[in-house]
Design an enzyme around this catalytic site. Sequence first.
Site, PDB file in Angstrom:
ATOM      1  N   HIS A   1     -18.438 -84.300  29.868  1.00 32.13           N
ATOM      2  CA  HIS A   1     -17.703 -83.543  30.876  1.00 32.13           C
ATOM      3  C   HIS A   1     -17.961 -84.119  32.270  1.00 32.13           C
ATOM      4  CE1 HIS A   1     -15.743 -79.952  32.495  1.00 32.13           C
ATOM      5  NE2 HIS A   1     -16.769 -79.729  33.289  1.00 32.13           N
TER       6      HIS A   1
ATOM      7  N   GLU B   1     -16.498 -83.548  25.985  1.00 35.20           N
ATOM      8  CA  GLU B   1     -16.632 -82.494  27.005  1.00 35.20           C
ATOM      9  C   GLU B   1     -17.871 -81.618  26.794  1.00 35.20           C
ATOM     10  OE1 GLU B   1     -14.807 -82.047  29.635  1.00 35.20           O
ATOM     11  OE2 GLU B   1     -12.759 -82.713  29.279  1.00 35.20           O
TER      12      GLU B   1
ATOM     13  N   SER C   1     -12.608 -79.743  36.202  1.00 32.69           N
ATOM     14  CA  SER C   1     -13.250 -78.531  35.708  1.00 32.69           C
ATOM     15  C   SER C   1     -12.785 -77.324  36.529  1.00 32.69           C
ATOM     16  CB  SER C   1     -14.775 -78.702  35.721  1.00 32.69           C
ATOM     17  OG  SER C   1     -15.410 -77.703  34.954  1.00 32.69           O
TER      18      SER C   1
END
Length: 549
Positions: free
Chosen positions: A430, A336, A218
């Site tokens: 995610h 995600e 990320s």
Amino acid sequence: MIRSLIRACAVSAALYCSATVATTLDASPVVETPVGPLRGLAEDGISVFRGIPYARPPVGQLRWRPPVPASAWTGVRDATRFGPACHQPPSRPGSIYAPAQDPPMSEDCLSLNIWAPAGARDAPVFVWIHGGALSGGTSSDPMYDGAALAARGLVVVSINYRMGVLGYLAHPDLSAESADGVSGNYGLLDQIEALRWVQRNIAAFGGNPGNVTIAGESAGALSVMYLMAAPAARDLFHKAVAQSAYMMSMPALRETAHGMPAAEETGLALSRTLGIRGLARLRAADAQSLTVQAATAGFMPLGNVDGKTLPAQLVEVFDRRQQAPVPILAGFNEGEIRSLRFLLPPQPADAAAYDTAIRAAYADLADAMLQRYPSTDLDAAMLATTRDALYGWTAERLVRSQTVLGQASYLYFWDHAYPAATEAGLHAFHAGEIPYALGTLHGTPPGWPKSPDTDAERALADALQGYWSSFAADGRPTAAGRPDWPAYGDARAFMAFAGTPLPGTHLLPGMFELLETVVCRRRAQGDQPWHWNVGIASPPLPPETDGCR
């Protein structure tokens, strides 16, 4: 463990011994580094050193300045406890990513941690950069523990860096006092300084400074891309891992660009909003209060294009082939956005409203958008649209770009399901791959859907750790008893992780080309960003131009 290190040094007495180790009364490892001796912990054959300062505390006049290397010390420094986290807002209640309790915070947070296997000598180095939207997170998170990868022969490093307003504020007065005439990007400069520290010191822990992999997820993967684009980071690392990276548009330092105000103007506006005028008052403000107030006011930390640390937009750097020429392993997750629904616009009333919005926004590309993201399942369409615009397009762009440079490049797609995540509507969410890749399934936060303790889950985690650690070692991801992971290449190969590793080709056919066209047109017009303003939230797409069909 200590005896084995001493024995390894004695056996290679005629050679350079990369770890100078002594035995203390409590059998804790002591390492002699160029900046001074450190006492750590011995844990199951791994030497662990925590809270090592790599830069001076950025307080007072050092707030919003490039990091200054930490001073050397005399005497044995205790390195058994993590350093404090850098300042950040409190965790969001109910988030699956929230820790059991927020960590201690301080501006004196520029530290790193090291896990080194017993007897390490010229071992590959794996530097983990935590995520958190450049606003939160810490290297002390149990999910980032480096012991499992260290047990596979890597020297693992995790780092803290400045975040939020303290890490990314640009301001004309800050630029004026800078020798380079720029401001912002302090968190990125911290990461570069940490990599310099690794180059100078990691051999003392058995690591090879000529074989360093940077890795992150990320915002950590965004940082990996920043480092690949930053001239000052060149030659400080030799491979890259980017998990769920997002190549979003960035502000320019002094001019409006791509629909974003100048970073310096954003800093001025924030100062006015907070009622804190002048650098002296800003530097005297309480760090935590300032961090929270800036976040509440909507300050979004991002790297800015200053022509120095970041010379151009990431897409431009990669298009010009000016990024670091290193092998890369990159990928994204099927779900995600399932844990990031705040990135979605409100869902339209029905399929007809969705179709109308897409046609109004995408004009001649509307048919392609509706084919890729059909209205037959509105929730699935919206989740996939934002996922691909942020993460899917970025992952494939990274491996394509490095392939063009002649570098080995590997693409993955995380599509793993397990009961707790499925029941929570969080299939392949995610960051869901992190505890598998780092071997920390035992260290996930309290609200995280727990993986079952089964042979299948352990086998999948073993496979990911094998691929990740071998890539860090020699640039080729391999895992014993698992399928070969083909390089992306002309076949556009990838590895899917859905229960077991399964290689394939042409991931989500047509996705990359469609979104590349969208981004190309927005870049050409110059007044639109290109990240989550997609799907029904998209402004009217600019018409095709030469090179952007």
